[in-house]
Write an enzyme that holds these catalytic residues in place. Sequence first.
Site, PDB file in Angstrom:
ATOM      1  CD  GLU A 238      -0.441  24.936 -11.514  1.00  0.00           C
ATOM      2  OE1 GLU A 238      -0.222  23.720 -11.346  1.00  0.00           O
ATOM      3  OE2 GLU A 238      -0.187  25.807 -10.666  1.00  0.00           O
ATOM      4  CB  VAL A 239      -3.725  20.147 -15.560  1.00  0.00           C
ATOM      5  CG1 VAL A 239      -3.892  18.947 -16.473  1.00  0.00           C
ATOM      6  CG2 VAL A 239      -2.452  20.013 -14.723  1.00  0.00           C
TER       7      VAL A 239
ATOM      8  NE  ARG B 238      -4.760   9.121  -1.280  1.00  0.00           N
ATOM      9  CZ  ARG B 238      -5.820   9.395  -0.509  1.00  0.00           C
ATOM     10  NH1 ARG B 238      -6.107  10.642  -0.197  1.00  0.00           N
ATOM     11  NH2 ARG B 238      -6.584   8.416  -0.042  1.00  0.00           N
ATOM     12  CG  ASP B 239      -2.701  17.968  -6.349  1.00  0.00           C
ATOM     13  OD1 ASP B 239      -3.481  18.636  -7.048  1.00  0.00           O
ATOM     14  OD2 ASP B 239      -1.468  18.206  -6.289  1.00  0.00           O
ATOM     15  CB  ILE B 240       1.633  15.136  -8.004  1.00  0.00           C
ATOM     16  CG1 ILE B 240       2.897  14.302  -8.002  1.00  0.00           C
ATOM     17  CG2 ILE B 240       1.892  16.566  -8.476  1.00  0.00           C
ATOM     18  CD1 ILE B 240       3.416  13.980  -9.396  1.00  0.00           C
TER      19      ILE B 240
ATOM     20  CG  HIS C 182      -8.240  19.619 -12.507  1.00  0.00           C
ATOM     21  ND1 HIS C 182      -7.862  20.151 -13.719  1.00  0.00           N
ATOM     22  CD2 HIS C 182      -7.594  20.333 -11.561  1.00  0.00           C
ATOM     23  CE1 HIS C 182      -7.011  21.138 -13.522  1.00  0.00           C
ATOM     24  NE2 HIS C 182      -6.824  21.285 -12.219  1.00  0.00           N
ATOM     25  CG  MET C 183     -14.256  19.570  -7.689  1.00  0.00           C
ATOM     26  SD  MET C 183     -16.048  19.413  -7.731  1.00  0.00           S
ATOM     27  CE  MET C 183     -16.227  17.652  -7.654  1.00  0.00           C
ATOM     28  CG  HIS C 184      -8.095  21.297  -6.858  1.00  0.00           C
ATOM     29  ND1 HIS C 184      -6.736  21.086  -6.751  1.00  0.00           N
ATOM     30  CD2 HIS C 184      -8.271  21.951  -8.032  1.00  0.00           C
ATOM     31  CE1 HIS C 184      -6.128  21.597  -7.817  1.00  0.00           C
ATOM     32  NE2 HIS C 184      -7.036  22.128  -8.609  1.00  0.00           N
TER      33      HIS C 184
ATOM     34  CG  ASN D   4      -8.153  26.717  -9.760  1.00  0.00           C
ATOM     35  OD1 ASN D   4      -8.768  27.494  -9.032  1.00  0.00           O
ATOM     36  ND2 ASN D   4      -7.184  25.934  -9.314  1.00  0.00           N
TER      37      ASN D   4
HETATM   38  P1  DGP Z   1      -4.899  23.513 -11.296  1.00  0.00           P
HETATM   39  O1  DGP Z   1      -4.012  24.647 -10.866  1.00  0.00           O
HETATM   40  O2  DGP Z   1      -6.298  23.675 -10.804  1.00  0.00           O
HETATM   41  O3  DGP Z   1      -4.820  23.231 -12.781  1.00  0.00           O
HETATM   42  O4  DGP Z   1      -4.330  22.223 -10.542  1.00  0.00           O
HETATM   43  C1  DGP Z   1      -3.541  21.255 -11.143  1.00  0.00           C
HETATM   44  C2  DGP Z   1      -3.177  20.260 -10.064  1.00  0.00           C
HETATM   45  O5  DGP Z   1      -2.681  19.101 -10.686  1.00  0.00           O
HETATM   46  C3  DGP Z   1      -2.078  20.739  -9.113  1.00  0.00           C
HETATM   47  O6  DGP Z   1      -2.616  20.841  -7.787  1.00  0.00           O
HETATM   48  C4  DGP Z   1      -1.008  19.656  -9.169  1.00  0.00           C
HETATM   49  C5  DGP Z   1      -1.702  18.514  -9.875  1.00  0.00           C
HETATM   50  N1  DGP Z   1      -0.848  17.739 -10.741  1.00  0.00           N
HETATM   51  C6  DGP Z   1      -0.083  18.232 -11.741  1.00  0.00           C
HETATM   52  N2  DGP Z   1       0.581  17.213 -12.345  1.00  0.00           N
HETATM   53  C7  DGP Z   1       0.192  16.071 -11.717  1.00  0.00           C
HETATM   54  C8  DGP Z   1       0.509  14.698 -11.901  1.00  0.00           C
HETATM   55  O7  DGP Z   1       1.285  14.301 -12.781  1.00  0.00           O
HETATM   56  N3  DGP Z   1      -0.070  13.810 -11.052  1.00  0.00           N
HETATM   57  C9  DGP Z   1      -0.944  14.205 -10.066  1.00  0.00           C
HETATM   58  N4  DGP Z   1      -1.454  13.247  -9.293  1.00  0.00           N
HETATM   59  N5  DGP Z   1      -1.277  15.489  -9.881  1.00  0.00           N
HETATM   60  C10 DGP Z   1      -0.718  16.409 -10.693  1.00  0.00           C
END
Ligand code: DGP
Length: 118
Positions: free
Chosen positions: A96-97, A30-32, A101-103, A88
């Site tokens: 960002e990361v 799950r997204d944080i 990754h796929m949301h 993205n």
């Molecule tokens: P993007 O902008 O597509 O790179 O999305 C990165 C997503 O990663 C953003 O929605 C928040 C999520 N995220 C960042 N750090 C963490 C983390 O430490 N744990 C989790 N579960 N999600 C994270």
Amino acid sequence: MTEETLFSKIIDKTLPSDMVYQDDLVTAFRDINPAAPTHILIVPNRVIPTVDDIEDSDELAMGRMLRVARDLARQENIAEDGYRLIINCRDHGRQEVPHLHMHLVGGKDLGFMLRRES
Ligand code: DGP
């Protein structure tokens, strides 16, 4: 050695997460900072920085990501109403990361995807 990322630490459980799925190729958690009632990230276990870095040999993992998205959407009871899958890429995509990754986002009407230019 492959470079470590925030998500590779989640994959190898060095960092905690609310993990909902893992197999030999992909992991989902799950997204944080959720943008909707369901917001899950599905990532390849191999560190692939961006979509632009996908190799031909990653094809199975890329297909697995979609299959897992389908299954998780059903598990989350959002399949019937529908949902959105987002990947993205780099700066203009606001990635960002740097670990592909796929949301999987759903559980409410998500509105239009993008603002039109005209
Ligand atoms: P993007 O902008 O597509 O790179 O999305 C990165 C997503 O990663 C953003 O929605 C928040 C999520 N995220 C960042 N750090 C963490 C983390 O430490 N744990 C989790 N579960 N999600 C994270």
